[in-house]
Design an enzyme around this catalytic site. Sequence first.
Site, PDB file in Angstrom:
ATOM      1  N   SER A 272      37.353 -33.452  26.323  1.00 53.29           N
ATOM      2  CA  SER A 272      36.795 -32.257  25.693  1.00 53.29           C
ATOM      3  C   SER A 272      36.373 -32.591  24.270  1.00 53.29           C
ATOM      4  O   SER A 272      36.779 -33.622  23.716  1.00 53.29           O
ATOM      5  CB  SER A 272      37.838 -31.137  25.654  1.00 53.29           C
ATOM      6  OG  SER A 272      38.816 -31.406  24.650  1.00 53.29           O
ATOM      7  N   ASP A 273      35.562 -31.748  23.659  1.00 51.92           N
ATOM      8  CA  ASP A 273      35.345 -31.866  22.223  1.00 51.92           C
ATOM      9  C   ASP A 273      36.603 -31.330  21.523  1.00 51.92           C
ATOM     10  O   ASP A 273      37.505 -30.783  22.163  1.00 51.92           O
ATOM     11  CB  ASP A 273      34.090 -31.104  21.807  1.00 51.92           C
ATOM     12  CG  ASP A 273      33.417 -31.724  20.587  1.00 51.92           C
ATOM     13  OD1 ASP A 273      34.113 -32.366  19.776  1.00 51.92           O
ATOM     14  OD2 ASP A 273      32.189 -31.577  20.441  1.00 51.92           O
ATOM     15  N   ALA A 274      36.673 -31.507  20.219  1.00 49.96           N
ATOM     16  CA  ALA A 274      37.892 -31.163  19.481  1.00 49.96           C
ATOM     17  C   ALA A 274      38.303 -29.713  19.731  1.00 49.96           C
ATOM     18  O   ALA A 274      37.505 -28.796  19.525  1.00 49.96           O
ATOM     19  CB  ALA A 274      37.689 -31.412  17.993  1.00 49.96           C
TER      20      ALA A 274
END
Length: 579
Positions: A272-274
């Site tokens: 995932s992104d942050a």
Amino acid sequence: MNMNAGTKSGTAAVPAETEVSERVEALLERMSLEEKIGQLTQASGAVWTAGESAEDIIRKGGAGSVLWLNDTKRFNELQKIAVEESPSGIPVLFALDVIHGYRTIFPVPLAMAASWDPAAAEQAQAVAAREARAAGIHWTFGPMLDIARDARWGRIVEGAGEDPCLGAAMAAAQVRGFQGDDLSDPERVLACAKHFAGYGASEGGRDYDPVHLSEAQLRNVYFPPFQAALKAGVATFMSAYMDLNNVPASGNCWLLRDVLREEWGFEGFLVSDAFGVGNLVVEGFARDGRDAALRALKAGVNVDMASATYSENLAGLVESDLISVGEIDEMVRPILATKVQMGLFERPYVDETLLEEVVARPEHRQAARLAAQRSMVLLRNEGGLLPLSKEQKNIAVIGPLADSMVATEGSWMVFGHKPGAVTVLQGIRARLPEANVAYAPGPKIYRDFPHPFGEFDTAAKEPIQTPEAAEAAFQTAVATARGADVVIMVLGEEADMAGEFASRGSLDLPGRQDELLQAVTALGKPVVLVLLNGRPLSINWAAENVPAILEAWQPGTEGGHAVADILFGEVNPGGKLPV
């Protein structure tokens, strides 16, 4: 601690597919459920969300990878804990955003796309990989492959612009540069195709805003660069932040499972992104963290970046029979396989003496200078003003970016980077050592709103320039230009005006730059405009009234030399606009 990671000549052969599979299954057999969930968890290199230290998390096998850390000695310290103190001794992956260079900075990706030269992009990322790996980094969150057609979106700087054909060519080239053809190569890093998918089409160019795209648009415009990266062998993907057609990308089964895995056959792992998994709650897609973890894992997200949503909820979901141990194993396998293929079990540490030798290689700066030359676009040259004569004796260099190392290197520096670029002013003075090269910055320019990531910038903050000081700087700049035979204006955007969380409502030159340009041009001197920027800008007045305009983008470490090479005729600018 000085732990040798091996050299190029000592690269181990890539394990056969059956050997990799056997080693992965043997690991899974002895791992506890908690350790398996740890492999799906990416921890912060500083303090974990729940307040635990990275050491504590890694010691109990609670993290398979670490980000937001750029410290070679610390990498070895944490890796030693993972290998010698965690239950199954599985090494961690150290990940960082290495977007357009580690220590030797290349032009920003949008600029590299302007070269229309995939070989140059591949060479740039090969240098970035060599330096990053020497520092102890295994995995970069790049290349960014989002097609972007709204220049108000700040992250347009990270991609290849508006064209899917060019985007696909640059995608494959960057993957080859980062990864090479052998994951066990100690001079390469894992690449990550991001952000899957459609992130660059956010409404109004506003970062993180929803995206609504037809399947035809997705397949014809936004998917091709990702498909090219996959064909080039990219090891990892990253899901996008935003809603895609009302379903967040990190919980989108159609996107991540049906298209990426089933249709395209992707066998690597997806991060995932942050905070992206935890943000499924913020986006209204999940009721709570437990529901977010369930939805993200079912959609196909292998690694939860920094939100602690997996680590806090997956065990309970297994206990409740909402997720099976077999599903957890399915998500862990490609992560373990990648670590085996990289040879991390045999060579978990990095030689702490290697980095300074690698970044000192002169061919790295030579490559950066060539890339900068190739990326610059000559937008206008009326009356043959360029190239300027090398016999010039009296030049004025004017503008707030003319002597800025930060603006020259551009946005998206690696965590903890210290600027070291040759500025445009320095490049011109080096090119004409006998000339009088006067300099005046004029009024400073600022973002309209503070950058939320400014807390990570440890550099001393200068006080905001008062209106009186700005006016005095304006008049000094005009007076400096009046005394010169030719004027080089260096205008554009500061580095933090492009990139993540850097959308702009206007594409005009920020601050009083346009006013200063008009005042200097009114003096009747020959004027050359050099633009340093991370996105297309509105320069309507300049396009009609300034005879020579060079789009230099954010050109990197050797940017000042490259600008001087072009202005004084050593090199022909070969760039073409990618957007």
